[in-house]
Design an enzyme around this catalytic site. Sequence first.
Site, PDB file in Angstrom:
ATOM      1  N   ALA A 275       5.591   4.290   2.338  1.00  0.00           N
ATOM      2  CA  ALA A 275       6.277   5.459   2.907  1.00  0.00           C
ATOM      3  C   ALA A 275       6.692   5.211   4.350  1.00  0.00           C
ATOM      4  O   ALA A 275       7.816   5.551   4.756  1.00  0.00           O
ATOM      5  CB  ALA A 275       5.364   6.682   2.820  1.00  0.00           C
TER       6      ALA A 275
ATOM      7  N   GLY B 188       0.824  -1.195   0.000  1.00  0.00           N
ATOM      8  CA  GLY B 188       0.000   0.000   0.000  1.00  0.00           C
ATOM      9  C   GLY B 188       0.863   1.250   0.000  1.00  0.00           C
ATOM     10  O   GLY B 188       2.053   1.224   0.313  1.00  0.00           O
ATOM     11  N   CYS B 189       0.250   2.389  -0.331  1.00  0.00           N
ATOM     12  CA  CYS B 189       1.007   3.637  -0.476  1.00  0.00           C
ATOM     13  C   CYS B 189       1.498   4.166   0.870  1.00  0.00           C
ATOM     14  O   CYS B 189       2.692   4.435   1.043  1.00  0.00           O
ATOM     15  CB  CYS B 189       0.180   4.675  -1.217  1.00  0.00           C
ATOM     16  SG  CYS B 189      -1.468   4.963  -0.540  1.00  0.00           S
ATOM     17  N   PHE B 190       0.598   4.321   1.842  1.00  0.00           N
ATOM     18  CA  PHE B 190       1.021   4.725   3.174  1.00  0.00           C
ATOM     19  C   PHE B 190       2.017   3.716   3.742  1.00  0.00           C
ATOM     20  O   PHE B 190       3.021   4.085   4.360  1.00  0.00           O
ATOM     21  CB  PHE B 190      -0.177   4.819   4.123  1.00  0.00           C
ATOM     22  CG  PHE B 190      -0.832   6.169   4.188  1.00  0.00           C
ATOM     23  CD1 PHE B 190      -0.081   7.330   4.286  1.00  0.00           C
ATOM     24  CD2 PHE B 190      -2.215   6.280   4.180  1.00  0.00           C
ATOM     25  CE1 PHE B 190      -0.690   8.576   4.364  1.00  0.00           C
ATOM     26  CE2 PHE B 190      -2.839   7.519   4.259  1.00  0.00           C
ATOM     27  CZ  PHE B 190      -2.077   8.670   4.346  1.00  0.00           C
ATOM     28  N   ALA B 191       1.740   2.437   3.530  1.00  0.00           N
ATOM     29  CA  ALA B 191       2.608   1.388   4.061  1.00  0.00           C
ATOM     30  C   ALA B 191       4.013   1.514   3.498  1.00  0.00           C
ATOM     31  O   ALA B 191       5.010   1.332   4.218  1.00  0.00           O
ATOM     32  CB  ALA B 191       2.033   0.011   3.750  1.00  0.00           C
TER      33      ALA B 191
END
Length: 321
Positions: free
Chosen positions: A136, A131-134
């Site tokens: 970063a 995932g994107c947040f994951a």
Amino acid sequence: MIKVGIVGGAGYTAGELLRILLTHPNAEITCIQSTSNAGNPISAVHTDLLGDTDLTFVPDLDTSIVDVIFLCMGHGKSVEFLTENEIPSHIKIIDLSHDYRLEREGNDFVYGLPELNMEAIKSANKIANPGCFATAIQLALLPLAAAKKLSEVHVNAVTGSTGAGQKPTSTSHFSWRNNNVSVYKAFSHQHLGEIKQSLKQLQNGFNEPVNFIPVRGNFARGIMATAYVDCDMTQEEAVALYKEYYKNHPFVTVSDINPHLKQVVNTNKGILFVEKHDNKLLVISMIDNLVKGASGQAVHNMNLMFGLEEKTGLRLKSVAF
């Protein structure tokens, strides 16, 4: 040439995949499936590709003309698709949804964060794209976990509106999002599971809280995450730790100066900045949520799976102004 099929071709992640793959020197897009847009030109939906391709959407995936499939559907749809469709074993699968990221019995997907699982990705047939947040947040924390120095984590991260997907919602349309910020899913975001799973992989027994506050930003794309932890290292030791961990990972840069979001937008870069404040270590992590946080990372995984140089097709430049 790697023959590429995309399932769920109308959304933001599929649009980014097309933008990257159309200029990838070792990839040929042979099939783009979309039930809702079958028969329509790709450029009718992804208008930035007008003049770049004459491809059209098709109603069904043709497995006879693909070597790899990118699944770009909503969460829950990938499981449904793979249950209903028999995919020949020689075809590689890269899933951009949440469906296969968490370890469970019968899940044979490799978690596709190259900075964590590069060797496993190279030999994998199925990849669960992070995932994107994951992405970063993990980039900010992996070196500490690898050094067994990770303790309770506090994270605040702001994301652009494209992180909510292409379908308009009450919190993603322009008139609400513009000049506005808001917190959502505090301490309960769905990416926490994969983040904790990866941290435990490096720091066995890690069971401290990861206190995550996600924020909706009033911009289209990019993620800026700020994480801090208690830390007994000096700033020089911490910076050296991060630079050593990422020295063989071409898309991650540990910056000596405080970065800004425009440095990563439209690129597959992750930029980190490490700074000590009393007994706290602050780590700033920046990525483009649609590229390094989704489609660019998926192409990076494809490159690794097919034995290509990692940066192939991904030498993308940010827009400075």
